[in-house]
Scaffold this motif. Structure first.
Motif, PDB file in Angstrom:
ATOM      1  N   UNK A 111      11.304  24.358  15.820  1.00 23.47           N
ATOM      2  CA  UNK A 111      10.443  23.487  16.608  1.00 23.47           C
ATOM      3  C   UNK A 111       9.056  24.095  16.814  1.00 23.47           C
ATOM      4  N   UNK A 112       8.626  24.957  15.919  1.00 21.70           N
ATOM      5  CA  UNK A 112       7.291  25.555  15.995  1.00 21.70           C
ATOM      6  C   UNK A 112       6.230  24.503  15.698  1.00 21.70           C
ATOM      7  N   UNK A 113       4.972  24.857  15.936  1.00 20.05           N
ATOM      8  CA  UNK A 113       3.894  23.921  15.638  1.00 20.05           C
ATOM      9  C   UNK A 113       3.808  23.635  14.141  1.00 20.05           C
ATOM     10  N   UNK A 114       3.955  24.674  13.318  1.00 19.54           N
ATOM     11  CA  UNK A 114       3.937  24.454  11.868  1.00 19.54           C
ATOM     12  C   UNK A 114       5.102  23.558  11.469  1.00 19.54           C
ATOM     13  N   UNK A 115       6.244  23.753  12.123  1.00 17.28           N
ATOM     14  CA  UNK A 115       7.375  22.862  11.874  1.00 17.28           C
ATOM     15  C   UNK A 115       7.034  21.421  12.194  1.00 17.28           C
ATOM     16  N   UNK A 116       6.290  21.218  13.268  1.00 18.68           N
ATOM     17  CA  UNK A 116       5.878  19.873  13.674  1.00 18.68           C
ATOM     18  C   UNK A 116       4.987  19.223  12.627  1.00 18.68           C
ATOM     19  N   UNK A 117       3.939  19.906  12.239  1.00 16.63           N
ATOM     20  CA  UNK A 117       2.988  19.288  11.306  1.00 16.63           C
ATOM     21  C   UNK A 117       3.585  19.100   9.920  1.00 16.63           C
ATOM     22  N   UNK A 118       4.458  20.022   9.503  1.00 11.30           N
ATOM     23  CA  UNK A 118       5.071  19.877   8.186  1.00 11.30           C
ATOM     24  C   UNK A 118       6.125  18.769   8.176  1.00 11.30           C
ATOM     25  N   UNK A 119       6.858  18.630   9.269  1.00 13.49           N
ATOM     26  CA  UNK A 119       7.836  17.538   9.355  1.00 13.49           C
ATOM     27  C   UNK A 119       7.125  16.185   9.356  1.00 13.49           C
ATOM     28  N   UNK A 120       6.018  16.107  10.083  1.00 12.74           N
ATOM     29  CA  UNK A 120       5.245  14.868  10.126  1.00 12.74           C
ATOM     30  C   UNK A 120       4.641  14.552   8.752  1.00 12.74           C
ATOM     31  N   UNK A 121       4.126  15.594   8.091  1.00 12.26           N
ATOM     32  CA  UNK A 121       3.542  15.408   6.760  1.00 12.26           C
ATOM     33  C   UNK A 121       4.592  14.943   5.756  1.00 12.26           C
ATOM     34  N   UNK A 122       5.795  15.473   5.869  1.00 15.66           N
ATOM     35  CA  UNK A 122       6.858  15.068   4.940  1.00 15.66           C
ATOM     36  C   UNK A 122       7.206  13.601   5.137  1.00 15.66           C
ATOM     37  N   UNK A 123       7.234  13.158   6.405  1.00 22.13           N
ATOM     38  CA  UNK A 123       7.529  11.746   6.681  1.00 22.13           C
ATOM     39  C   UNK A 123       6.400  10.858   6.176  1.00 22.13           C
ATOM     40  N   UNK A 124       5.164  11.309   6.312  1.00 16.38           N
ATOM     41  CA  UNK A 124       4.016  10.503   5.918  1.00 16.38           C
ATOM     42  C   UNK A 124       3.866  10.404   4.399  1.00 16.38           C
ATOM     43  N   UNK A 125       3.986  11.542   3.697  1.00 13.14           N
ATOM     44  CA  UNK A 125       3.644  11.538   2.262  1.00 13.14           C
ATOM     45  C   UNK A 125       4.501  12.468   1.419  1.00 13.14           C
ATOM     46  N   UNK A 126       5.554  13.049   2.023  1.00 12.38           N
ATOM     47  CA  UNK A 126       6.320  14.116   1.379  1.00 12.38           C
ATOM     48  C   UNK A 126       5.432  15.330   1.094  1.00 12.38           C
ATOM     49  N   UNK A 134      -2.357  25.541   1.212  1.00  9.75           N
ATOM     50  CA  UNK A 134      -1.401  24.632   0.593  1.00  9.75           C
ATOM     51  C   UNK A 134      -0.143  25.410   0.237  1.00  9.75           C
ATOM     52  N   UNK A 135       0.657  25.729   1.274  1.00  9.08           N
ATOM     53  CA  UNK A 135       1.859  26.522   1.070  1.00  9.08           C
ATOM     54  C   UNK A 135       3.096  25.645   1.083  1.00  9.08           C
ATOM     55  N   UNK A 136       4.150  26.123   0.459  1.00  6.84           N
ATOM     56  CA  UNK A 136       5.447  25.494   0.588  1.00  6.84           C
ATOM     57  C   UNK A 136       6.173  26.233   1.697  1.00  6.84           C
ATOM     58  N   UNK A 137       6.467  25.549   2.778  1.00  7.19           N
ATOM     59  CA  UNK A 137       7.020  26.211   3.929  1.00  7.19           C
ATOM     60  C   UNK A 137       8.544  26.227   3.895  1.00  7.19           C
ATOM     61  N   UNK A 138       9.099  27.243   4.539  1.00  8.93           N
ATOM     62  CA  UNK A 138      10.541  27.361   4.667  1.00  8.93           C
ATOM     63  C   UNK A 138      11.076  26.199   5.495  1.00  8.93           C
ATOM     64  N   UNK A 139      12.291  25.735   5.200  1.00  6.52           N
ATOM     65  CA  UNK A 139      12.873  24.665   6.011  1.00  6.52           C
ATOM     66  C   UNK A 139      13.308  25.155   7.385  1.00  6.52           C
ATOM     67  N   UNK A 140      13.222  26.469   7.645  1.00 10.97           N
ATOM     68  CA  UNK A 140      13.690  27.045   8.900  1.00 10.97           C
ATOM     69  C   UNK A 140      12.542  27.305   9.866  1.00 10.97           C
ATOM     70  N   UNK A 141      11.690  26.314  10.049  1.00 11.85           N
ATOM     71  CA  UNK A 141      10.543  26.453  10.938  1.00 11.85           C
ATOM     72  C   UNK A 141      10.891  26.046  12.361  1.00 11.85           C
TER      73      UNK A 141
END
Length: 221
Positions: free
Chosen positions: A71-86, A62-69
Motif C-alpha cells: 500500500x505504498x505510494x508507488x504501489x498506488x500510482x502503479x496500480x492506478x496506471x495498470x487500471x488506466x493503461x496497463x 520508466x521502471x518495471x515495478x515489483x508486484x510486492x509494493x
C-alpha cells in the motif's frame, strides 16, 4: 590358450591402472574456502520504497515495478496506471485520453502542459503530471478528505487514496458531488467505470507523500 591368457592379463592391468588413477586423484575439498561468513548477503529491498521524498527518482523513471509494493505510494500510482493503461506510456484510448495515466488534454492544460504530442513521448513528464494533478486534486478536495475519510458510503469505507483515485478518473468536482450527496450522485466514465468503483478499488494506500497544492504544475526540473 596363450593368447587368451595374454588378453586376460591386459584387461586386468588396464583395470588396475584406471583404479589407481581414480583413487589417487580423489583429493579432499577444503570447504572452508567457500564459507559465506562475514559476507553481506542481505539484498532485500524495502516495500516502503517511494513513500519518502528521497525516493522521488522512482517516480520519474520508466521502471518495471515489483508486484510486492503493498500500500505504498508507488504501489498506488502503479496500480492506478495498470487500471488506466496497463502502464503503457504511449497509448491513446478511443476517447483521446493519453499515456500511462490516461490524461485528457484539458486536464493537462490545468497543470501546465500544452503539447500533447510531447507529453505522449516523455515518460518523465507523464510521471510529473500525475503528481501535479493529484496534488491539485488533494487541495480542491481537502475539506472533503477531512470530513469523509473513515466514514462509510453505500457500504464503502472512504479513504484519501480512494478519493484521489476517483478524482483522477472523473475530476474533483464529480467526487465532491458523490461524497456530499451521500453516494446518490455517481459519475461513470465513457467505459462505464464509476467513481464508487475507484473509491473502493484504490482504498487504503499511503498518499501522504502528496501535498495539497492549488497551483501544482508538471515540471521536468
Amino acid at each position: 590358450m596363450k593368447k587368451n591368457i595374454a588378453s586376460y592379463l591386459t584387461v586386468a592391468l588396464t583395470i588396475s591402472i584406471l583404479l589407481y588413477v581414480s583413487f589417487s586423484s580423489n583429493k579432499t575439498i577444503d570447504s572452508s574456502k567457500y564459507s559465506t561468513a562475514g559476507l553481506d548477503l542481505n539484498y532485500t529491498v524495502s516495500q516502503d520504497a517511494g513513500t519518502n521524498t528521497s525516493d522521488l527518482s522512482l517516480l520519474s523513471e520508466n521502471n518495471t515495478y515489483s508486484p510486492y509494493l503493498g500500500k505504498s505510494f508507488v504501489g498506488f500510482k502503479e496500480a492506478l496506471a495498470f487500471k488506466e493503461s496497463r502502464g503503457d506510456y504511449s497509448t491513446v484510448n478511443t476517447f483521446g485520453y493519453l499515456g500511462k495515466y490516461q490524461f485528457g488534454k484539458e486536464t493537462l492544460k490545468l497543470i501546465g502542459i500544452f503539447d500533447p504530442a510531447e507529453f505522449l513521448i516523455n515518460p518523465q513528464l507523464q510521471e510529473s503530471a500525475f503528481i501535479a494533478n493529484a496534488e491539485r486534486n488533494k487541495w480542491i478536495l481537502r475539506r472533503d478528505i477531512k470530513n469523509f475519510v473513515g466514514k462509510r458510503i453505500n457500504g464503502i469505507t472512504i479513504t484519501e487514496s480512494g478519493i484521489l483515485a476517483a478524482a483522477h478518473l472523473a475530476g474533483a468536482g464529480s467526487v465532491k458531488k458523490y461524497l456530499r450527496s451521500g453516494g446518490a450522485d455517481v459519475f461513470e466514465d465513457g467505459f462505464g467505470t464509476s467513481i464508487e468503483y475507484y473509491i473502493k478499488k484504490f482504498s487504503g494506500y499511503d498518499t501522504s507523500f502528496l501535498k495539497p497544492n492549488k497551483k501544482a504544475k508538471a515540471s521536468l526540473i
